[in-house]
Enzyme design. Sequence first.
Site, PDB file in Angstrom:
ATOM      1  N   GLU A  81       0.836  -1.209   0.000  1.00 39.42           N
ATOM      2  CA  GLU A  81       0.000   0.000   0.000  1.00 39.42           C
ATOM      3  C   GLU A  81       0.865   1.250   0.000  1.00 39.42           C
ATOM      4  OE1 GLU A  81      -2.384  -0.228   3.537  1.00 39.42           O
ATOM      5  OE2 GLU A  81      -3.102  -2.247   3.096  1.00 39.42           O
ATOM      6  N   LYS A 126       2.301   4.494   1.313  1.00 38.09           N
ATOM      7  CA  LYS A 126       2.316   5.018   2.677  1.00 38.09           C
ATOM      8  C   LYS A 126       2.032   6.516   2.613  1.00 38.09           C
ATOM      9  CE  LYS A 126       4.941   4.984   6.969  1.00 38.09           C
ATOM     10  NZ  LYS A 126       4.800   6.389   7.326  1.00 38.09           N
ATOM     11  N   ASP A 156       1.448  10.310   3.561  1.00 41.03           N
ATOM     12  CA  ASP A 156       2.086  11.209   4.513  1.00 41.03           C
ATOM     13  C   ASP A 156       1.023  12.153   5.057  1.00 41.03           C
ATOM     14  OD1 ASP A 156       4.055  12.247   5.989  1.00 41.03           O
ATOM     15  OD2 ASP A 156       5.026  13.363   4.370  1.00 41.03           O
ATOM     16  N   TYR A 176      -7.121   1.999   5.871  1.00 38.69           N
ATOM     17  CA  TYR A 176      -6.275   0.833   5.593  1.00 38.69           C
ATOM     18  C   TYR A 176      -6.251  -0.209   6.702  1.00 38.69           C
ATOM     19  CZ  TYR A 176      -3.288   4.163   8.063  1.00 38.69           C
ATOM     20  OH  TYR A 176      -2.803   5.078   8.955  1.00 38.69           O
ATOM     21  N   LYS A 207      10.600   2.960   3.106  1.00 36.65           N
ATOM     22  CA  LYS A 207      10.561   4.413   2.941  1.00 36.65           C
ATOM     23  C   LYS A 207      11.309   4.854   1.688  1.00 36.65           C
ATOM     24  CE  LYS A 207       9.444   7.007   6.001  1.00 36.65           C
ATOM     25  NZ  LYS A 207       9.569   7.219   7.435  1.00 36.65           N
ATOM     26  N   CYS A 225      19.458  48.290  -3.563  1.00 38.66           N
ATOM     27  CA  CYS A 225      19.058  47.248  -4.505  1.00 38.66           C
ATOM     28  C   CYS A 225      20.289  46.817  -5.306  1.00 38.66           C
ATOM     29  CB  CYS A 225      17.977  47.777  -5.448  1.00 38.66           C
ATOM     30  SG  CYS A 225      17.623  46.635  -6.791  1.00 38.66           S
ATOM     31  N   CYS A 264      19.541  48.015  -9.303  1.00 38.79           N
ATOM     32  CA  CYS A 264      19.469  49.412  -9.751  1.00 38.79           C
ATOM     33  C   CYS A 264      20.118  50.380  -8.760  1.00 38.79           C
ATOM     34  CB  CYS A 264      18.017  49.809 -10.007  1.00 38.79           C
ATOM     35  SG  CYS A 264      17.049  49.936  -8.495  1.00 38.79           S
ATOM     36  N   CYS A 302      13.043  46.798  -2.827  1.00 39.64           N
ATOM     37  CA  CYS A 302      13.601  47.886  -3.623  1.00 39.64           C
ATOM     38  C   CYS A 302      12.431  48.825  -3.923  1.00 39.64           C
ATOM     39  CB  CYS A 302      14.171  47.313  -4.919  1.00 39.64           C
ATOM     40  SG  CYS A 302      14.417  48.527  -6.225  1.00 39.64           S
ATOM     41  N   CYS A 338      12.966  49.618 -11.583  1.00 34.25           N
ATOM     42  CA  CYS A 338      14.183  48.796 -11.449  1.00 34.25           C
ATOM     43  C   CYS A 338      14.114  47.710 -12.525  1.00 34.25           C
ATOM     44  CB  CYS A 338      14.210  48.170 -10.057  1.00 34.25           C
ATOM     45  SG  CYS A 338      15.409  46.848  -9.865  1.00 34.25           S
TER      46      CYS A 338
HETATM   47  S1  IVH Z   1      -0.639   0.462   8.782  1.00 35.58           S
HETATM   48  C1  IVH Z   1      -0.163  -1.747  12.484  1.00 35.58           C
HETATM   49  N1  IVH Z   1      -0.926   1.438   6.353  1.00 35.58           N
HETATM   50  O1  IVH Z   1       2.251   5.266   8.852  1.00 35.58           O
HETATM   51  C2  IVH Z   1      -0.055  -0.996  11.231  1.00 35.58           C
HETATM   52  N2  IVH Z   1      -0.047   2.867   8.044  1.00 35.58           N
HETATM   53  O2  IVH Z   1       4.610   4.633  10.503  1.00 35.58           O
HETATM   54  C3  IVH Z   1       0.002   0.465  11.411  1.00 35.58           C
HETATM   55  N3  IVH Z   1       0.462   5.135   7.284  1.00 35.58           N
HETATM   56  O3  IVH Z   1       0.787   5.633  12.016  1.00 35.58           O
HETATM   57  C4  IVH Z   1      -0.279   1.292  10.288  1.00 35.58           C
HETATM   58  N4  IVH Z   1      -0.201   4.868   5.200  1.00 35.58           N
HETATM   59  O4  IVH Z   1      -0.123   7.036  10.082  1.00 35.58           O
HETATM   60  C5  IVH Z   1      -0.539   1.689   7.611  1.00 35.58           C
HETATM   61  N5  IVH Z   1      -1.252   2.193   4.167  1.00 35.58           N
HETATM   62  C6  IVH Z   1      -0.852   2.426   5.427  1.00 35.58           C
HETATM   63  C7  IVH Z   1      -0.368   3.687   5.834  1.00 35.58           C
HETATM   64  C8  IVH Z   1       0.040   3.859   7.157  1.00 35.58           C
HETATM   65  C9  IVH Z   1       0.302   5.718   6.086  1.00 35.58           C
HETATM   66  C10 IVH Z   1       1.021   5.805   8.486  1.00 35.58           C
HETATM   67  C11 IVH Z   1       0.147   5.710   9.711  1.00 35.58           C
HETATM   68  C12 IVH Z   1       0.992   5.073  10.761  1.00 35.58           C
HETATM   69  C13 IVH Z   1       2.360   5.340  10.249  1.00 35.58           C
HETATM   70  C14 IVH Z   1       3.310   4.283  10.800  1.00 35.58           C
END
Ligand code: IVH
Length: 678
Positions: free
Chosen positions: A118, A120, A122, A233, A321, A415, A418, A433, A438
């Site tokens: 999945e 991840k 942010d 998720y 990551k 500036c 000029c 400026c 200018c």
């Molecule tokens: S699973 C037990 N799935 O990442 C599993 N987390 O570093 C826990 N996050 O606190 C989380 N996308 O905020 C899971 N597809 C995803 C995610 C995800 C983002 C974040 C979440 C979690 C953090 C952990």
Amino acid sequence: MQKPVDPSIIDKVEKLRRELHRHNYRYHVLDDPEVSDAEYDRMMKELQRLEAVYPELEDLNSPTVRIGAPPLSKFDAFAHSVPMLSLDNGFMDKDITDFDVRVKRFLGSEDEVLYTAEPKLDGIAVELVYEDGRLITASTRGDGSTGEVITANVKTISSVPLVLREESQNPVPALFEVRGEVFMEKENFKRLNDMRLSENQPPFANPRNAAAGSLRQLDSRITANRPLDIFVYGIGIVTDIVFNSQWDLLCNLKSYGFRVNPLIRYRIDIQDAIDYYQELNEMRHQLPYDIDGVVMKVDSIEFQKTLGAKSRSPRWAIAYKFKAEQETTQIQSIEVQVGRTGTLTPVAHLKPVNVGGVVVSRATLHNEAEIEKKDIRIGDTVLIQRAGDVIPEVVKVISTKRTGEERIFKMPGNCPVCGSQTIRMEGEAAIRCVNTSCSARIKERIKHFASKGAFDIDGLGDKLVDQLVEKDLLSSYADIFELKSESIAGLERMGDKSTGNLMESIEKSKTVSFARFLYALGIRHVGEHVAAILASRFQTLEEVMTASRDDLEIVEGIGPIVAESIVRFFRQDQNIRIVRQMLAAGVHIQYEKEKAPGFLEGQVFVLTGTLEHMTRGQAKDSIEALGGRVSGSVGRNTDYLVVGKSPGSKVDRAKALGVRIIHEIDMSLLLKGGKHGE
Ligand code: IVH
């Protein structure tokens, strides 16, 4: 005693709620709306009206709660019934293959284990608790065991189901704890920041901070105006049903009405999961939201149970990551650039370094205060970062690398282009400026004028603008329309063909929308968003040019600073001359369609106190859509004073002037086209 509500009204309210939940799901989750926005708004208004008339039909999960609720004084604590764990991180392929080996060893299995991979996200992790299919509590992750209750805020997010759909193959469980990530799309983040800047509010550093800041509002009506989204998720406690796999779980979440990321790969082996990571790494910048890696989860729930968790993270999942888009390099020199509005920006020239696949050789230092705060010196080794498409910036100085050879940088008193005097406006960090002629400012103004969101003149690039200004062929953007091909032809890299193309695109650009025209002028604080607002609220350019501060300030989205800046711009003869010169050269503004005069045409409304069923912005929009106008103060020309909760002194003034005073509910009826109570 109160009379019971007529059953036909109850039916009507219930039907509207059901329908609105469904349309919301089709629009925000399936991305496949069945009705037009106008039809949806009409149904929502009708429901709001009925709920205002029959408060006894209150429903905490009504589609109308998306507009937010009265502010809280603090957030309550919420103990998660199952801790919200964190994830172990991996940074290279070997970390992931090692993880797979560990999983197999723990399971005592020789066979391939299948994973779900999945994106991840942010964003901010949240937990949504549903009882009998209704969202009861939403909370933040907090420290994993205790978070904060943010229910009213989360209810404003359109892609969060307030009531679970019953069409799922499974029954709706008595208790259903769902976990996911709240985030803000990059485009929405930019728009929000543009708006904040134009209102002189500090911008958010990135979409994640914007999402976090929006969720942590005590006043959920503020959250309601922030474009937040969710992908789910995972789960906490769920009664009545058992899921066999992560895949089964995500499919079910979808059928209950949740948004599940469509990019998720199901049931793949570890090598495919690693390939998927590479794929996402390459396309991450094209995605509408920020992701910082890929989460790989053992698909079988039985295996997940066997594997269990360590103190902070499960053994069945790992986050691979993406490489941090930060690097260290050295500042070779600091140059001061002069922008369109005269702002002097210090820019660091760096020893070129590869940051996440892009070679970076410059980073903005923002302003003098920022340099002082971070104590940045020429020759310093610094940590720089690149986030999305924004200009790279210096995160911090690596002070252990100091040799004593570094030089302190001071902003110039004049500036650098000029030589004119520079000033610092009160309350601003930037130095500017003062010379509007200018050459650096002229060049930047013309580049802005020709840019994509403005006149969009193909072929009039930065290098060409620099040459044209240096050769005195352009001294303002209006001169663009008087350029002759003979004078361009001799310039660097300008053959007959490119000259011909340029002349053609200049000609084509002459017909321009009102919003683009206003944006192109380069008025301070008037970005694309504010320009669009102006274009929709004013009928002609002349109206904007002659508008007073008050005329501008009553427009939703235009604050005092923006209003002042617009008035100031059109007070300068030189700007008026340039505008007239363009129009004389054949620039043609396309105005937005004449607004259909509604039945509130010419009527002036003033609002006071807190409205309970809509935000002020929504009230304003509805009034204006019908041809009415909202003013900030009660005067002789005011037609209605609308009073909400805890109204102010405007009521007294309205009484003194004999202005008609109506309540919020009367206004709702009026907006519906009905008669207000006399
Ligand atoms: S699973 C037990 N799935 O990442 C599993 N987390 O570093 C826990 N996050 O606190 C989380 N996308 O905020 C899971 N597809 C995803 C995610 C995800 C983002 C974040 C979440 C979690 C953090 C952990």
